[in-house]
Design a protein around this motif. Structure first.
Motif, PDB file in Angstrom:
ATOM      1  N   ALA A 135      23.526 -17.593  26.129  1.00  0.00           N
ATOM      2  CA  ALA A 135      22.354 -16.920  25.548  1.00  0.00           C
ATOM      3  C   ALA A 135      22.673 -16.366  24.164  1.00  0.00           C
ATOM      4  CB  ALA A 135      21.875 -15.806  26.481  1.00  0.00           C
ATOM      5  N   LEU A 150      22.906 -19.252  21.682  1.00  0.00           N
ATOM      6  CA  LEU A 150      21.560 -19.728  21.344  1.00  0.00           C
ATOM      7  C   LEU A 150      20.844 -18.729  20.438  1.00  0.00           C
ATOM      8  CD1 LEU A 150      20.569 -21.076  24.857  1.00  0.00           C
ATOM      9  CD2 LEU A 150      20.976 -22.450  22.819  1.00  0.00           C
ATOM     10  N   GLY A 151      21.069 -17.426  20.672  1.00  0.00           N
ATOM     11  CA  GLY A 151      20.455 -16.417  19.808  1.00  0.00           C
ATOM     12  C   GLY A 151      20.982 -16.493  18.387  1.00  0.00           C
ATOM     13  N   GLU A 200      16.892 -19.894  24.966  1.00  0.00           N
ATOM     14  CA  GLU A 200      17.565 -18.594  24.970  1.00  0.00           C
ATOM     15  C   GLU A 200      16.963 -17.679  26.031  1.00  0.00           C
ATOM     16  OE1 GLU A 200      18.464 -14.787  21.987  1.00  0.00           O
ATOM     17  OE2 GLU A 200      17.010 -16.326  21.438  1.00  0.00           O
TER      18      GLU A 200
END
Length: 708
Positions: free
Chosen positions: A412, A415-416, A440
């Motif tokens: 996550a 992806l952020g 995300e």
């Protein structure tokens, strides 16, 4: 210069007068001439009255100087004769010269007479010739005027043909598909557009037939030229190599021109986007599998599917490839749009004015101006949309198959980071950014789900308290996970706002449930052991959170809770010291007693101050003091922070000493009151009793030394 004295000037004899020097004895008074004055006297008077400042007199003197004559009687007699001779000679020379002038004038007069005769003869011939040729000259003048009009019309016609009519070669270069799109094409196209614009001047005349015909022909040629340019641009897009840093300048020029036809321009962009989307999708598939879409293996490529065994590296490699492809695509397309953005904007504005239906649609959408950067971002986003769909599918598979909580958060966070990167690269609205936002969110949802499952599996451990009152295993394990998560978040560059607020949801999922479990476990423990257990848990959590700047508020809350339970331990230790020392009844009885005579007299009757009780208390205190500090410290042996345990014991000992000091002061006051002489009735009553300090001799100083 010779000087001629006026007093010695002699004049020649005149009219029988005797000449001689003027006698100085002759009387001469200016302004008073005698009545019988003669000419000589007048002359002499005139000479004597002459001033040297007179110009004529000076000239006469200068003339005499030029002759170099002396002032003697002979010279004075010959002076007039010589002067008259000179005048006569000068007049003779003048007469001679005038004779010559007269001869010349006579010859000139004869010449003028001859010229006059010739002039009259020529005038007569000219008049006769003019009368004979007047009709011919008039006819010739009319013919010349007609010729000038014809030539002027020819010039106007030629200018019109040169400006408003395209030669056949130019028409072929503009409309023929066999002719190349080169500089000549664009030059003829610019000329045709100018012809169309200049036709507005022709339409301003009464006879508009010419203007309408020329405009019709120009519009026809322009439409054919734009169609030719449109088809040529599509062919060029099929073979356009964006990896070449020097993109064909003709393509950029064609796009600037096509912008004047927004419909054709947009169709070209759509065609280009579809072609680039397919190319990038095939390239991404090749990077993933090492095999092209046609099934041909490329051994120079290391497939991501085979090289990246770790799910985090696998997702990172796919995101890195997508980012690299997006940056390369954007840099290549910047040459097409941003460098000539103003020209494209001008062309689109002109095209909207020509296509009224499109202008109305743009105004309805609120997009009246062309934004080159926005158009570039949208085109790049469309080009990578195919690769973005494949990326989303692969990442969703990784997220769904992952069962590791920390890995879920790292995914996550990764992806952020790329979401933040792509938002700056492509703007806030893009297909790629939307895909990353969705995956995300999916990764965070998977992280929360795994965390809840992990907490559910630990529900049984929440009921078992460690025998050493230390942090339970589930808390230590959760703190290890949390430290890994916080390190991941701390190294991330995606955070732009309040990092502490952004990290709060993560703490709520991965930290708060375990702290709440420890608090629930502490409620099942009796006595001060509950506070020891909770302090150990909170200190371990605080040590895990302190190194990071985005957990300061939570660390402050934990410290506040630790201080509250520390106060409980201090009170517990104080109670222990008070009870084990045997002074609890005495502290409780005298705690509220003040040093007034009434309170002291009343307190004297308390049972704890009776001689037997006071002696027993003193003996119990003596028995307790040698090992008091060690015994009190032993009570906190399970408190893992030895410094805090020492501080708690010292605080409790200080509180015990303060209470003991108060008791000591009351006892001293009672003894002092008992020693006072009458008339105090209270003193008389107390004087009959035994000294309290003799029964209870310990001092506060001794207590402080023994408990320090």
């Amino acid at each position: 210069m010779a000087s001629i004295g006026l007093n010695h000037l002699s004049l020649p004899p005149r009219d029988g007068l005797v000449s001689g020097p003027l006698s100085p004895a002759t009387p001469s008074t200016p302004g008073l001439a005698p009545r019988n004055s003669n000419p000589l006297t007048s002359k002499v008077t005139s000479v004597l009255s002459t001033s040297y400042a007179d110009a004529e007199f000076r000239e006469a003197l200068n003339l005499l100087d030029d002759r170099r004559v002396g002032n003697n009687p002979e010279t004075r007699r010959q002076l007039r004769l010589e002067i008259q001779k000179d005048v006569i000679e000068s007049n003779g020379q003048i007469i001679t010269e005038f004779g010559r002038v007269a001869d010349h004038l006579r010859r000139i007069g004869a010449t003028i007479d001859k010229l006059n005769r010739n002039y009259h003869e020529m005038k007569t011939h000219v008049t006769a010739a003019h009368e004979a040729t007047s009709s011919t000259l008039e006819e010739t003048s009319n013919l010349m005027a007609q010729k000038q009009k014809v030539e002027k019309k020819q010039q106007i016609l030629q200018a019109l043909r040169n400006h408003f009519v395209l030669p056949e070669d130019d028409i072929a270069a503009l409309c023929s598909a066999s002719e190349p799109v080169d500089d000549r094409f664009f030059m003829v196209l610019a000329k045709t557009k100018k012809i169309q614009k200049d036709c507005e001047l022709l339409l301003g005349f009464e006879n508009q037939t010419l203007g309408l015909e020329v405009m019709e022909q120009a519009s026809k040629h322009l439409n054919q030229a734009f169609q030719k340019l449109y088809r040529w641009t599509q062919r060029e897009f099929k073979t356009l190599n964006l990896e070449n840093p020097q993109i064909n300048s003709s393509v950029r020029r064609a796009l600037r021109v096509l912008a004047e036809r927004p419909s054709l321009f947009q169709n070209c962009l759509d065609f280009f986007a579809e072609a680039r989307e397919q190319i990038l999708s095939d390239s991404f598939y090749l990077a993933l599998t090492g095999t092209s879409a046609s099934g041909r293996e490329d051994h120079s490529v290391k497939p991501i599917d085979l090289v990246a065994h770790d799910p985090l590296r696998y997702v990172g490699d796919m995101l890195a490839w997508t980012h690299s492809a997006t940056v390369s695509e954007r840099e290549a397309l910047e040459v097409l749009f941003v460098s000539d953005g103003n020209e494209i904007a001008k062309g689109l504005q002109e095209g909207r004015e020509n296509e009224l239906w499109r202008l109305m649609a743009d105004e309805a959408d609120g997009s009246s101006e062309f934004d080159a950067v926005k158009a570039l971002n949208e085109l790049v986003d469309r080009n990578v949309s195919g690769a973005a769909r494949v990326l989303r599918q692969r990442v969703e598979q990784v997220i769904q198959t992952n069962e590791d909580t920390i890995l879920a958060y790292k995914l996550a966070n990764l992806l952020g980071f790329y979401r933040f990167t792509f938002s700056k690269l492509l703007g806030p609205r893009s297909i790629l950014l939307e895909s990353l936002t969705n995956v995300e969110t999916e990764a965070l949802r998977q992280f929360r789900s795994l965390m809840r499952d992990h907490i559910a599996t630990l529900q049984g451990e929440f009921q078992h308290t460690p025998s050493d009152l230390g942090p339970p295993d589930f808390l230590q394990e959760s703190l290890k996970q949390l430290i890994a998560i916080m390190k991941t978040y701390d190294s991330s560059l995606a955070s732009t706002g309040d990092r502490e607020s952004e990290f709060q949801p993560i703490l709520s999922e991965s930290f708060d449930p375990f702290v709440s479990g420890c608090e629930n476990m502490s409620r099942t423990i009796a006595g001060y052991s509950s506070s020891i257990f909770l302090i150990n848990c909170l200190l371990a959590a605080k040590a895990a959170l302190e190194p990071f700047d985005f957990t300061k508020k939570r660390v402050h809350d934990l410290q506040h809770t630790v201080e509250e339970h520390t106060d409980i331990l201090i009170q517990s230790q104080y109670t222990y010291l008070k009870t084990e020392s045997g002074l609890a009844p005495l502290f409780d009885a005298l705690g509220s007693v003040k040093r007034s005579e009434v309170d002291i007299a009343t307190a004297r009757m308390i049972e704890a101050l009776q001689p037997g009780a006071l002696t027993a208390a003193s003996q119990a205190l003596d028995d307790f003091l040698p090992s008091a500090l060690m015994d009190a410290t032993e009570n906190l042996r399970h408190l893992q922070d030895s410094k805090l345990a020492r501080e708690v014991t010292e605080a409790a000992a200080e509180k015990f000493c303060v209470a003991f000091e108060h008791v000591e002061e009351i006892l001293i006051a009672m003894d002092e009151l008992a020693e006072q002489p009458p008339p105090s009735a209270l003193a008389d009553e107390l004087s009959s009793s035994q000294s309290l300090r003799a029964l209870f001799p310990r001092t506060t100083g001794e207590i402080r030394v023994l408990l320090s």
